[in-house]
Design a protein around this motif. Structure first.
Motif, PDB file in Angstrom:
ATOM      1  N   HIS A 156       0.837  -1.209   0.000  1.00  0.00           N
ATOM      2  CA  HIS A 156       0.000   0.000   0.000  1.00  0.00           C
ATOM      3  C   HIS A 156       0.874   1.263   0.000  1.00  0.00           C
ATOM      4  CE1 HIS A 156      -3.663   2.235   1.119  1.00  0.00           C
ATOM      5  NE2 HIS A 156      -2.883   2.944   1.914  1.00  0.00           N
TER       6      HIS A 156
ATOM      7  N   GLY B  96      -1.783  12.667   9.543  1.00  0.00           N
ATOM      8  CA  GLY B  96      -3.246  12.629   9.396  1.00  0.00           C
ATOM      9  C   GLY B  96      -3.921  12.209  10.699  1.00  0.00           C
TER      10      GLY B  96
ATOM     11  N   PRO C  49     -10.029  16.968   6.518  1.00  0.00           N
ATOM     12  CA  PRO C  49     -10.800  17.919   5.710  1.00  0.00           C
ATOM     13  C   PRO C  49     -11.591  18.911   6.575  1.00  0.00           C
ATOM     14  CG  PRO C  49     -11.193  15.647   4.999  1.00  0.00           C
ATOM     15  CD  PRO C  49     -10.356  15.566   6.219  1.00  0.00           C
TER      16      PRO C  49
HETATM   17  O1  KG4 Z   1      -4.270   7.985   2.480  1.00  0.00           O
HETATM   18  P1  KG4 Z   1      -5.507   7.931   3.312  1.00  0.00           P
HETATM   19  O2  KG4 Z   1      -6.839   7.941   2.577  1.00  0.00           O
HETATM   20  O3  KG4 Z   1      -5.537   6.682   4.232  1.00  0.00           O
HETATM   21  C1  KG4 Z   1      -4.425   6.124   4.866  1.00  0.00           C
HETATM   22  O4  KG4 Z   1      -3.677   5.370   4.189  1.00  0.00           O
HETATM   23  O5  KG4 Z   1      -4.266   6.455   6.060  1.00  0.00           O
HETATM   24  O6  KG4 Z   1      -5.426   9.183   4.316  1.00  0.00           O
HETATM   25  C2  KG4 Z   1      -6.433   9.479   5.232  1.00  0.00           C
HETATM   26  C3  KG4 Z   1      -5.959  10.645   6.081  1.00  0.00           C
HETATM   27  C4  KG4 Z   1      -6.888  10.972   7.253  1.00  0.00           C
HETATM   28  O7  KG4 Z   1      -6.117  11.135   8.413  1.00  0.00           O
HETATM   29  C5  KG4 Z   1      -7.535  12.289   6.825  1.00  0.00           C
HETATM   30  O8  KG4 Z   1      -7.915  13.106   7.930  1.00  0.00           O
HETATM   31  C6  KG4 Z   1      -6.428  12.925   6.021  1.00  0.00           C
HETATM   32  O9  KG4 Z   1      -5.886  11.845   5.281  1.00  0.00           O
HETATM   33  N1  KG4 Z   1      -6.920  13.950   5.103  1.00  0.00           N
HETATM   34  C7  KG4 Z   1      -6.616  15.264   5.218  1.00  0.00           C
HETATM   35  C8  KG4 Z   1      -7.332  15.932   4.193  1.00  0.00           C
HETATM   36  N2  KG4 Z   1      -8.037  14.989   3.484  1.00  0.00           N
HETATM   37  C9  KG4 Z   1      -7.769  13.774   4.058  1.00  0.00           C
HETATM   38  N3  KG4 Z   1      -5.812  15.922   6.088  1.00  0.00           N
HETATM   39  C10 KG4 Z   1      -5.715  17.262   5.957  1.00  0.00           C
HETATM   40  N4  KG4 Z   1      -6.379  17.967   5.015  1.00  0.00           N
HETATM   41  C11 KG4 Z   1      -7.198  17.358   4.124  1.00  0.00           C
HETATM   42  N5  KG4 Z   1      -7.854  18.061   3.202  1.00  0.00           N
END
Ligand code: KG4
Ligand code: ZN
Length: 338
Positions: A111, A162, A180
């Motif tokens: 991944h 995140g 987000p």
């Molecule tokens: O890559 P992803 O879909 O899943 C993983 O592999 O973890 O990332 C999800 C993460 C979450 O923590 C979410 O809050 C963050 O990405 N995220 C963001 C935004 N969109 C998603 N963090 C900050 N600003 C955003 N616009």
């Protein structure tokens, strides 16, 4: 060559068909956010069950959109690590069943490598580049030499970036996923209204740490509750200041590493790379070129899995029989790290 990819490592179910590693014929995602929202985080058992529900219709729709029959698929690819073990098992069992039933080769895909590959799939970046993966589970810096030759040079010693956004959002009841929501709330805020301590790096380490910043934000709120006369707590200002501190830190560290290593191109990927503030920060630097994946490829998706699998296929990394699942990224010490 048509590869059908399946991604079920966390709470997004993804099915995609990609031709020759780059041309996306279909890329479908079924988000489970509504099922996890009330818990402000992913519940692993719910995630696994929802993948079971979502996969079949997504598979049919992905083939329809690509105008292909399953017999015309050359190879199956599935995320095997890292991720929630129950979620991974659903995707892997589904992929194995199709591969066995239709006598197709099956590839197990990382991944994390796939996130780095998402930048190559949808931008003009070229190898080698410095990759920054910022997601809910990982904060990684790596030198990407080719789709499969990726050398990890830094990771987080505690929370992922995140995750830190999700936890701060949870604390302030902003909703899930938190990133987000923080970005949206921060839009109306003044980023200089709160001074959170700037995070310092330990010498000779390219690792990150986010838990100190998270604690500082939470402590600030506790202080405010004790002294309600202080009318300064304004969520927009607070989230704007938090976002600025977190991203300035990511940016400074990444630019320092790029300069030290003499790398001219940076690629930022993973869910957090959807954030426009973070994008603008990197794009404001004219000395290095920074690239981002398409928004559709930033968060978890199966197109990056099917795309990268093409390169596994070229390297003949085909899984004949058993796929070994792992909730963790493979050893960070060895060269074969991701
Ligand atoms: O890559 P992803 O879909 O899943 C993983 O592999 O973890 O990332 C999800 C993460 C979450 O923590 C979410 O809050 C963050 O990405 N995220 C963001 C935004 N969109 C998603 N963090 C900050 N600003 C955003 N616009
Ligand atoms: Zn991810």
């Amino acid at each position: 060559m048509h590869i059908l990819g399946i991604e079920t490592s966390c709470d997004d179910t993804g099915v995609a068909i990609v031709s020759n590693g780059k041309k996306i014929l279909s890329n479908l995602i079924s988000s489970q956010h509504r099922f996890h929202e009330k818990y402000s985080g992913v519940v692993p058992e719910i995630a696994a069950r929802q993948h079971i529900e979502a996969l079949q219709p997504l598979l049919e729709e992905a083939l329809n959109q690509a105008k292909l029959k399953i017999e015309e698929i050359d190879c199956l690819a599935v995320t095997t690590h890292p991720g929630l073990i129950g979620s991974l098992m659903v995707g892997v069992n589904c992929a194995k069943t199709i591969a066995y039933g239709y006598q197709k080769p099956l590839l197990g895909v990382s991944h994390l490598k796939a996130h780095f590959y998402s930048i190559i799939m949808s931008s003009k970046i070229t190898y080698p580049f410095l990759g920054l993966l910022v997601s809910g589970g990982h904060t990684l810096l790596a030198v990407c030499h080719s789709p499969l030759d990726i050398k990890l040079i830094g990771t987080t010693v505690d929370d992922a970036c995140g995750e830190c956004f999700d936890k701060v959002a949870k604390f302030f009841n902003l909703g899930y996923p938190g990133g987000p929501m923080i970005e949206k709330t921060a839009l109306k805020g003044d980023e200089s209204s709160y001074q959170f301590p700037n995070i310092q790096f330990k010498k000779k380490s390219y690792n990150f740490s986010f838990s100190g910043l998270k604690t500082a934000v939470i402590h600030h709120h506790e202080k405010y509750l004790k002294n309600k006369k202080d009318s300064s707590l304004n969520l927009s200002n607070l989230t704007a200041s938090f976002q600025k501190t977190a991203f300035q830190y990511l940016y400074n560290q990444t630019i320092t590493v790029a300069k030290t290593m003499g790398i001219k191109q940076i690629g930022v990927c993973g869910g957090v790379s959807c954030n426009q503030y973070l994008r603008n920060l990197f794009l404001s630097n004219s000395k290095v070129q920074t690239f981002f994946p398409d928004f559709s490829l930033c968060t978890d998706n199966a197109a990056m899995i099917a795309g990268l699998a093409y390169h596994y296929y070229q390297e003949k990394e085909i899984i004949e029989d058993v796929l070994t699942l792992s909730p963790r990224a493979k050893s960070f010490k060895k060269e074969k790290i991701l």
